[in-house]
Design an enzyme around this catalytic site. Structure first.
Site, short mmCIF file in Angstrom:
data_model
loop_
_atom_site.label_atom_id
_atom_site.label_comp_id
_atom_site.label_asym_id
_atom_site.label_seq_id
_atom_site.Cartn_x
_atom_site.Cartn_y
_atom_site.Cartn_z
N TYR A 110 48.00 50.90 44.93
CA TYR A 110 47.06 50.02 44.48
C TYR A 110 45.84 49.66 45.26
O TYR A 110 45.67 49.89 46.52
CB TYR A 110 47.99 48.39 45.09
CG TYR A 110 47.22 47.16 44.50
CD1 TYR A 110 46.00 47.32 43.92
CD2 TYR A 110 47.56 46.14 45.41
CE1 TYR A 110 45.43 45.93 43.64
CE2 TYR A 110 46.99 44.96 44.87
CZ TYR A 110 45.75 44.69 44.17
OH TYR A 110 45.47 43.55 43.83
N ILE A 164 48.91 44.59 35.54
CA ILE A 164 49.51 43.61 36.41
C ILE A 164 48.66 42.55 36.65
O ILE A 164 47.44 42.48 37.22
CB ILE A 164 49.66 44.44 37.92
CG1 ILE A 164 50.74 45.42 37.68
CG2 ILE A 164 50.32 43.60 39.09
CD1 ILE A 164 51.23 46.35 39.08
N THR A 184 48.42 38.17 45.05
CA THR A 184 48.49 36.87 44.23
C THR A 184 49.66 35.75 44.75
O THR A 184 49.50 34.76 44.72
CB THR A 184 48.63 36.98 42.66
OG1 THR A 184 47.45 37.94 42.29
CG2 THR A 184 48.85 35.75 41.90
N LYS A 194 48.09 50.95 40.41
CA LYS A 194 47.40 49.53 39.77
C LYS A 194 45.74 49.86 40.41
O LYS A 194 45.62 49.71 41.57
CB LYS A 194 47.92 48.24 40.48
CG LYS A 194 47.07 47.01 40.17
CD LYS A 194 47.90 45.99 40.94
CE LYS A 194 46.96 44.56 40.39
NZ LYS A 194 47.45 43.51 41.40
#
Length: 294
Positions: free
Chosen positions: A134, A204, A46, A162
């Site tokens: 992740y 998240i 992001t 995540k």
């Protein structure tokens, strides 16, 4: 370190010339903390990590750590397609004062499960700070499977995952690995409430950038098992979650943040500005959420 609740995957604001907008970055962080956000991620997907120079990344981490000033944990996205480079980036995050590293599975190279295990284990052995796995197969081209996560969860420096695979069965498999030393974090806003109600520790989030207080309220309600309240808050936020997926993240997010005075609406190439037909939809959604004080 207790990673839980509402965690923001921070966007990286740029100015009209495409340079870092450090003033907007500081205001974004302060707004997150004021809204109840419980941890921050700098330079994840992001945050357009792919588009940042090494010097820019260092500047953002230094500034973010300084602004947060210990009020919330600061994680840094350090993952890459090469283990040695990822380890060096993670060690640098440690040197700059980060609390943990968020490490995406190696993209493009498509390692085996054994390769994924060896990659993360090598980093966890030497990085100097806690790491969060992740998994986002839609971006990386490889899937960190629960059996491999189980092996990594035994490492004392691997503290969380995540997980962006939204499948309920996948989440359930990971929740079976949850412990006091290994946390399960959702990486999908649209199904975050369901994951939290099932026992996930936190989220998240992308949308958190735009509505930090509302997202914290959703996380609090879901983690407390208040199902009716969770359903109502989730229903209010789902149109925003959907809108943020109209084009590749963070294209819609950057447009939304620009409406709030937090940087330019243009991400860095090869990402482009949000298409005109989608702009009013996002503008109206943000206006309605603000008017309703969600």
């Amino acid at each position: 370190m207790n990673l839980s609740g509402s965690i923001c995957a921070l966007a990286t604001p740029f100015d009209s010339n495409g340079q870092l907008d450090l003033d907007a970055f500081a205001r974004l962080i302060e707004r997150q903390i004021a809204g109840g956000t419980q941890a921050l991620v700098i330079a994840g997907s992001t945050g357009e990590a792919h588009a940042l120079t090494t010097d820019e990344l260092d500047t953002l981490v230094r500034r973010g750590v300084d602004i947060a000033a210990g009020r919330v944990p600061v994680l840094v996205g350090t993952g890459g397609a090469n283990t040695a480079k990822t380890l060096a980036a993670t060690q640098q995050a440690f040197n700059l004062g980060a609390d943990a590293a968020l490490i995406v599975s190696p993209y493009y190279v498509r390692p085996t499960q054994e390769g994924l295990y060896a990659h993360y284990a090598a980093i966890a052995d030497s990085a100097g700070l806690p790491i969060v796995l992740y998994n986002v197969p839609g971006r990386t081209g490889c899937d960190l499977l629960p059996t491999t996560v189980a092996r990594l969860a035994a490492h004392p420096n691997v503290v969380a995952i995540k997980e962006a695979v939204a499948d309920a069965e996948r989440v359930a498999q990971l929740l079976a690995l949850r412990s006091d030393t290994f946390r399960i974090l959702s990486g999908d806003d649209s199904t975050a409430a369901r994951s939290l109600l099932s026992g996930a520790d936190g989220v998240i989030s992308v949308a958190n950038n735009l509505v930090p207080a509302a997202f914290r309220a959703l996380c609090d309600a879901a983690r407390a098992g208040r199902r009716d309240e969770t359903a109502a808050l989730d229903a209010r936020l789902q149109p925003l979650f959907d809108a943020l997926g109209l084009e590749s993240n963070p294209i819609p997010l950057k447009w939304g943040l620009s409406l709030q005075g937090l940087g330019s609406s243009r991400p860095r190439l090869p990402l482009t500005e949000l298409s005109t037909p989608h702009r009013e939809r996002l503008r109206d959604l943000l206006s309605n959420l603000q008017d309703a004080a969600v």
